[in-house]
Motif scaffolding. Structure first.
Motif, PDB file in Angstrom:
ATOM      1  N   VAL A  55      -2.008  11.984   3.661  1.00  0.00           N
ATOM      2  CA  VAL A  55      -1.624  12.288   2.275  1.00  0.00           C
ATOM      3  C   VAL A  55      -0.577  11.281   1.801  1.00  0.00           C
ATOM      4  O   VAL A  55       0.372  10.962   2.516  1.00  0.00           O
ATOM      5  CB  VAL A  55      -1.052  13.719   2.187  1.00  0.00           C
ATOM      6  CG1 VAL A  55      -0.557  14.021   0.778  1.00  0.00           C
ATOM      7  CG2 VAL A  55      -2.110  14.743   2.600  1.00  0.00           C
ATOM      8  N   SER A  56      -0.728  10.777   0.585  1.00  0.00           N
ATOM      9  CA  SER A  56       0.192   9.776   0.047  1.00  0.00           C
ATOM     10  C   SER A  56       1.579  10.370  -0.202  1.00  0.00           C
ATOM     11  O   SER A  56       1.705  11.561  -0.461  1.00  0.00           O
ATOM     12  CB  SER A  56      -0.348   9.214  -1.257  1.00  0.00           C
ATOM     13  OG  SER A  56      -1.593   8.604  -1.043  1.00  0.00           O
ATOM     14  N   PRO A  57       2.641   9.538  -0.141  1.00  0.00           N
ATOM     15  CA  PRO A  57       4.005  10.024  -0.319  1.00  0.00           C
ATOM     16  C   PRO A  57       4.484   9.928  -1.766  1.00  0.00           C
ATOM     17  O   PRO A  57       4.337   8.899  -2.407  1.00  0.00           O
ATOM     18  CB  PRO A  57       4.824   9.062   0.554  1.00  0.00           C
ATOM     19  CG  PRO A  57       4.046   7.786   0.506  1.00  0.00           C
ATOM     20  CD  PRO A  57       2.601   8.125   0.260  1.00  0.00           C
ATOM     21  N   PRO A  86       0.848  -1.193   0.000  1.00  0.00           N
ATOM     22  CA  PRO A  86       0.000   0.000   0.000  1.00  0.00           C
ATOM     23  C   PRO A  86       0.880   1.238   0.000  1.00  0.00           C
ATOM     24  O   PRO A  86       2.118   1.138   0.068  1.00  0.00           O
ATOM     25  CB  PRO A  86      -0.768  -0.113   1.314  1.00  0.00           C
ATOM     26  CG  PRO A  86       0.196  -0.818   2.223  1.00  0.00           C
ATOM     27  CD  PRO A  86       1.017  -1.746   1.346  1.00  0.00           C
ATOM     28  N   SER A  87       0.272   2.403  -0.078  1.00  0.00           N
ATOM     29  CA  SER A  87       1.062   3.628  -0.035  1.00  0.00           C
ATOM     30  C   SER A  87       1.796   3.728   1.311  1.00  0.00           C
ATOM     31  O   SER A  87       1.275   3.315   2.349  1.00  0.00           O
ATOM     32  CB  SER A  87       0.171   4.840  -0.258  1.00  0.00           C
ATOM     33  OG  SER A  87      -0.932   4.811   0.625  1.00  0.00           O
ATOM     34  N   ALA A  88       3.015   4.273   1.278  1.00  0.00           N
ATOM     35  CA  ALA A  88       3.907   4.259   2.453  1.00  0.00           C
ATOM     36  C   ALA A  88       3.674   5.491   3.326  1.00  0.00           C
ATOM     37  O   ALA A  88       4.548   6.349   3.489  1.00  0.00           O
ATOM     38  CB  ALA A  88       5.364   4.175   2.002  1.00  0.00           C
ATOM     39  N   SER A  96     -13.555   9.972   3.359  1.00  0.00           N
ATOM     40  CA  SER A  96     -12.395  10.693   3.893  1.00  0.00           C
ATOM     41  C   SER A  96     -11.111   9.880   3.720  1.00  0.00           C
ATOM     42  O   SER A  96     -11.022   8.754   4.177  1.00  0.00           O
ATOM     43  CB  SER A  96     -12.600  11.010   5.373  1.00  0.00           C
ATOM     44  OG  SER A  96     -11.433  11.635   5.876  1.00  0.00           O
ATOM     45  N   HIS A  97     -10.129  10.448   3.069  1.00  0.00           N
ATOM     46  CA  HIS A  97      -8.887   9.759   2.757  1.00  0.00           C
ATOM     47  C   HIS A  97      -7.917  10.863   2.374  1.00  0.00           C
ATOM     48  O   HIS A  97      -8.341  11.984   2.143  1.00  0.00           O
ATOM     49  CB  HIS A  97      -9.141   8.817   1.573  1.00  0.00           C
ATOM     50  CG  HIS A  97      -8.240   7.619   1.535  1.00  0.00           C
ATOM     51  ND1 HIS A  97      -8.412   6.542   2.364  1.00  0.00           N
ATOM     52  CD2 HIS A  97      -7.159   7.316   0.781  1.00  0.00           C
ATOM     53  CE1 HIS A  97      -7.480   5.635   2.099  1.00  0.00           C
ATOM     54  NE2 HIS A  97      -6.697   6.086   1.129  1.00  0.00           N
ATOM     55  N   TYR A  98      -6.650  10.577   2.309  1.00  0.00           N
ATOM     56  CA  TYR A  98      -5.681  11.561   1.804  1.00  0.00           C
ATOM     57  C   TYR A  98      -5.736  12.874   2.587  1.00  0.00           C
ATOM     58  O   TYR A  98      -5.579  13.963   2.032  1.00  0.00           O
ATOM     59  CB  TYR A  98      -5.930  11.869   0.317  1.00  0.00           C
ATOM     60  CG  TYR A  98      -6.227  10.660  -0.537  1.00  0.00           C
ATOM     61  CD1 TYR A  98      -5.207   9.773  -0.864  1.00  0.00           C
ATOM     62  CD2 TYR A  98      -7.504  10.384  -1.006  1.00  0.00           C
ATOM     63  CE1 TYR A  98      -5.463   8.651  -1.644  1.00  0.00           C
ATOM     64  CE2 TYR A  98      -7.762   9.265  -1.779  1.00  0.00           C
ATOM     65  CZ  TYR A  98      -6.735   8.406  -2.091  1.00  0.00           C
ATOM     66  OH  TYR A  98      -6.997   7.304  -2.851  1.00  0.00           O
TER      67      TYR A  98
HETATM   68 MG    MG Z   1      -3.084   4.720   0.374  1.00  0.00          MG
END
Ligand code: MG
Ligand code: AMP
Length: 316
Positions: free
Chosen positions: A153-155, A145-147, A232-234
């Protein structure tokens, strides 16, 4: 988990660092790596302990399944059932920013937590040379998954990863900023002949529809099953106002085109550039002293659909 690691250590992704990452991954530790979409937190997908370490480091809810990264179509076919449409999509868009959700094979050696108990698995063959080198060196499918901490917020840089996962994992391979900068498009290819886009991304729904043709039915209104689609995300951790014409007092403005703002996503109004810079802009806005964030209006076509999708969720 917190406090277990002093690092992470950030190393340039040279041959020695790639070999060290492969050694750690084979031993069951998570490692953060660049991909062309965003940085991923990888672990061997066949090991319950290694996969548990991803969920722990991110603070990710266990009902949210992970994307498994593979070296090629042959490795993917050991894990999932591919029909002609799935092979066509893989042929056209792999390696690249398309994730396919397909029926999981009974014989697949995948930790149950990867799929969160679903009868399907999400697979992607990434294009980034560092991720590809690590996949080749381990010979293993890697869940990634995103780190970042779950919901944040995604990297798109090694520094973003180190800040978000400080004390929670050991090694980040630094491959520079991510060229695409937005998470992959997720498409479910179903046994009933239909398909559904579960998450918009760099490959557009129109590209998928054109490739599959009218004989494969698109579903546009089925129930949400990718938690990346949750409202809700990011989250940048501050109020975020969309479609801003100018900054109000106390707002950090993410601009676009002639509306420069404090951080211009693309001075030339290029949506691919805006996608690549979106998360860097949100990280920058989050780190600023200003208490609120505003974002210029961005067109909805092409990359714009995915950018606006991420912004709407960041604004909740
Ligand atoms: Mg993610
Ligand atoms: P992330 O890796 O953080 O970008 O999130 C991965 C996304 O893939 C999440 O939105 C998951 O819900 C989605 N996903 C992973 N596996 C499946 C699956 N088997 N079915 C549907 N969505 C999935």
């Amino acid at each position: 988990m917190s406090g277990k690691y002093l690092g992470p250590v950030v190393r340039p992704a040279d041959a020695a660092a790639i070999a060290e990452a492969a050694r750690l991954l084979i031993a069951g530790a998570p490692v953060a790596l660049p991909t062309e979409t965003v940085y991923g937190l990888a672990a061997r997908a066949d090991s319950p302990g290694a996969v548990a370490a991803i969920y722990a480091a991110k603070g990710r809810p266990s009902f949210n399944p992970l994307i498994v990264h593979v070296a090629d179509l042959a490795q993917a076919e050991t894990l999932a059932q591919f029909d002609e449409r799935a092979r066509k999509l893989a042929g056209a868009f792999w390696p690249g920013a398309l994730t396919l959700v397909l029926p999981l094979k009974d014989s697949a050696r995948i930790a149950a937590a990867v799929t969160a108990g679903l009868p399907t698995i999400a697979l992607r063959c990434p294009a980034h040379p560092v991720m590809r080198a690590v996949l080749a060196a381990t010979g293993l499918p890697l869940a990634a998954p995103s780190a970042n901490r779950s919901g944040a917020v995604s990297p798109t840089s090694a520094a973003h990863v180190a800040a978000s996962l400080a004390g929670r994992m050991g090694l980040v391979l630094d491959g520079g900023p991510c060229a695409t900068g937005l998470e992959s498009t997720i498409v479910a290819v179903r046994g009933d002949g239909s398909w559904q886009q579960l998450r918009p991304g760099p490959i557009t729904q129109a590209q998928i529809a054109e490739l599959l043709g009218p004989e494969s039915r698109a579903q546009f209104d089925a129930a949400i099953e990718a938690p990346g689609q949750l409202a809700s995300h990011y989250s940048p951790g501050k109020p975020l106002r969309l479609n801003a014409g100018k900054a109000k007092a106390g707002e950090f403005l993410l601009g676009f085109g002639s509306l420069a703002g404090d951080f211009n996503l693309s001075p030339s109004a290029d949506l691919a550039e805006a996608a690549a810079r979106l998360y860097a802009g949100l990280h920058c806005a989050a780190a600023s002293a200003l208490p609120c964030i505003a974002v210029a209006a961005l067109p909805c076509e092409g990359f714009g659909a995915a950018i606006n999708d991420r912004l709407r969720r960041a604004a909740v």
